[in-house]
Design an enzyme around this catalytic site. Structure first.
Site, mmCIF file in Angstrom:
data_model
loop_
_atom_site.group_PDB
_atom_site.id
_atom_site.type_symbol
_atom_site.label_atom_id
_atom_site.label_comp_id
_atom_site.label_asym_id
_atom_site.label_seq_id
_atom_site.Cartn_x
_atom_site.Cartn_y
_atom_site.Cartn_z
ATOM 1 C CB SER A 241 -0.874 0.111 1.411
ATOM 2 O OG SER A 241 -1.952 0.952 0.941
ATOM 3 C CD GLU A 364 -5.457 -3.682 -3.980
ATOM 4 O OE1 GLU A 364 -5.547 -2.861 -3.049
ATOM 5 O OE2 GLU A 364 -4.570 -4.396 -4.318
#
Length: 582
Positions: A241, A364
């Site tokens: 991330s 996601e």
């Protein structure tokens, strides 16, 4: 909910003692034994033996042995960035005498927005620049071990190294390579990324302080990792991330040249398609200073900023469920530390060339929709059919649709609710996820023509997840769900409990999932060792050539591959490419 920054956020988001006859010594020994037994009892999974003492360049450290792995926690890699060192490049750590106990994790860096159960608890601690080293202590029989330096995620405003247990990853699993793993804290939020004329004019590298922290860790690794059995010539910098975003920043940073030579971009390479401009960061920083009441001459303003209590900074930074308008949340182009936009670097070839491994998860954005629902109640409420049209209207916020983060024309026709069983949660997350996947493909194709590149798509949808069971919420292969396959038992922060997606009851990885974990650990450690996740050869993970016949590794049960053409079709890249405007 969308913050004023245009970011999707949760809604209003680690001896022996010689016996003597002295009675006082005997008493002391008894107390020591009692203390040790209590400490062991308080640390489930900790082995009874202490890890060997290792002498670093700054002093000796004694860790603990957990699950057969030596763990050294809380090693300072820089001086505490407090007082006059706030918003300064990291300074050298103060050497120490004797043996420093390194058995327990240190405090998280200051943070307030914890993204539901992903991170937390909140912290006001600025003295947080410490790292952890994981090593099996075993000889691999062919010299020093490769190294993985891991940058935790959390938007660059939340998260902590203590949440990442690297004991399994360090072993390489049954099919991988013994690897030294280094995790660490770095400055977050306004304390980590901040631009203001009063500070920028002081004559030191400025703005991207979190990137400078990461480079300080990499320099620490170059000086010290051989003492732990590691090979400083085989260093993979990886992150998930925001951590992936930070890896990308270091790939294009001249100051990081020679400090690492493999890059792992986990969820996602897409995060480094665009970055913030210096002008935008300066606007955010000057706005914060004004809100904090720090005005006047440059010297007066800098003094005021450095004397603000951490709690006041966090008060202006955001709330537990939302970031505020002054948070940049990622590295920006300052011209020196991060010299240019990523697309310019990939196009011109002006970056630190090395093998790259990257990809993301199939679903996601269920992470973000889950956080929104987490903060929606009580009662908890998913996106409704009635809300869907406004959410996908042209110009509405879309976190990964394009650089402007706006919904493009034609979304309603491309993603009708009828394709998703009239499930607006699934339809909405699909839009942003697909845009991210197409952006990821673009970045990996840019890289693949210049450096060895390995692409993956994590598609397994049934792993346990730490979000609570909520009405209408289906995590699937959510952002962050793959971390537990590398870092044992990852469950977010202290409030996270991994739950079965169907029953909502706590569970760990099952036998099939552990096999997938072994496969990923083998790939990550082989990549650190050789720059090839297979160790050698082209199977099971084919090198990514970039063309339409190039293949992604599909991380599922079982593993498989998919061509770029199949990837593009599944994620609707023909629709998104014109919107992305790289």
């Amino acid at each position: 909910m969308i913050s004023s920054r245009g970011t999707l956020v949760p809604r209003e988001p680690i001896h022996k003692t010689r016996l003597v006859r002295s009675a006082s010594t005997v008493a002391l020994l008894a107390l020591t034994a009692l203390s040790s037994s209590l400490a062991a009892a308080a640390s489930p999974g900790q082995d009874s033996a202490a890890a060997p003492v290792v002498t670093t360049a700054d002093g000796a450290v004694r860790g603990v042995t957990e699950n057969g792995v030596n763990v050294y926690r809380g090693i300072p890699y820089a001086a505490p960035p407090v007082g006059d060192l706030r918003w300064m490049p990291p300074q050298p750590a103060q050497p120490w005498r004797g043996v420093r106990e390194a058995s327990r994790p240190t405090a998280s860096c200051a943070q307030v927005t914890t993204l539901g159960p992903f991170a937390g608890p909140a912290s006001i601690q600025e003295d947080c620049l410490y790292l952890n080293v994981y090593s099996t202590g075993k000889s691999v029989g062919k010299g020093p071990k490769p190294v993985i330096v891991w940058i935790h995620g959390g938007g660059n405003f939340t998260g902590a190294a203590k949440d990442y247990d690297a004991t399994r990853l360090a072993t390489g699993g049954p099919d991988g390579v013994d690897t030294i793993v280094v995790t660490f804290n770095y400055r977050l939020g306004l304390l980590g990324t901040f631009s203001h004329p009063a500070l920028n004019a002081e004559g030191h590298p400025w703005g991207n302080y979190q990137t400078l922290d990461q480079q300080a860790v990499l320099r620490w690794v170059q000086r010290n990792i051989a003492r732990f059995g590691g090979d400083p010539s085989k260093v993979a910098l990886g992150g998930q991330s925001a951590g992936a975003y930070d890896v990308g920043a270091n790939v294009i940073s001249p100051a990081a040249k020679g400090l690492f030579n493999r890059a792992i971009l986990q969820s996602s390479p897409a995060f480094f398609a665009w970055t913030t401009t210096a002008a935008a960061a300066l606007t955010a920083g000057t706005g914060f200073a004004a809100a904090a009441g720090c005005t006047g001459t440059d010297a007066e303003t800098a003094k005021c900023l450095r004397r603000l209590p951490a709690a006041r900074i966090l008060q202006l930074q955001g709330t537990p469920n939302a970031g505020g308008p002054y948070v940049v949340g990622r590295p920006f182009v300052d011209g020196t530390i991060v010299p240019m936009q990523p697309e310019e670097a990939w196009t011109s070839g002006n970056f630190n060339r090395m093998p790259v491994m990257g990809g993301s998860v199939r679903d996601e954005v269920t992470f973000f929709t889950g956080i929104n629902e987490y903060f929606s109640g009580p009662p908890l409420a998913p996106i409704s059919v009635a809300q869907y049209p406004a959410l996908i209207a042209p110009g509405a916020f879309c976190i990964f649709c394009n650089a402007a983060r706006k919904m493009p024309e034609g979304i309603a026709e491309k993603y009708p609710l009828s394709d998703h069983g009239v499930d607006p949660m699934t339809a909405y997350q699909r839009i942003s996820t697909d845009g991210a996947k197409c952006t990821e493909l673009h970045v990996l194709q840019r890289l693949s023509s210049q450096v060895p590149t390995y692409a993956y798509d994590f598609a397994y949808r049934n792993a346990p997840f730490y979000m609570p069971k909520m009405p209408g919420y289906k995590p699937g292969a959510s952002h962050t769900i793959d971390i537990q396959f590398l870092f044992a038992g990852f469950h977010g922060g202290e409030l996270g409990v991994n739950l079965d997606q169907e029953s909502g009851m706590p569970r760990g990885l099952n036998a099939d999932e552990m096999k997938l974990s072994d496969q990923l650990i083998a790939a990550w450690t082989h990549f650190a060792d050789t720059g090839n996740p297979n160790g050698s050869g082209d199977a099971p993970w084919p090198r990514f050539a970039g063309g339409s016949d190039a293949r992604y590794l599909i991380q599922d049960i079982p593993l498989s591959t998919k061509t770029v053409s199949e990837f593009r079709s599944g994620y609707k890249c023909d629709f998104f490419d014109p919107q992305l405007k790289y």
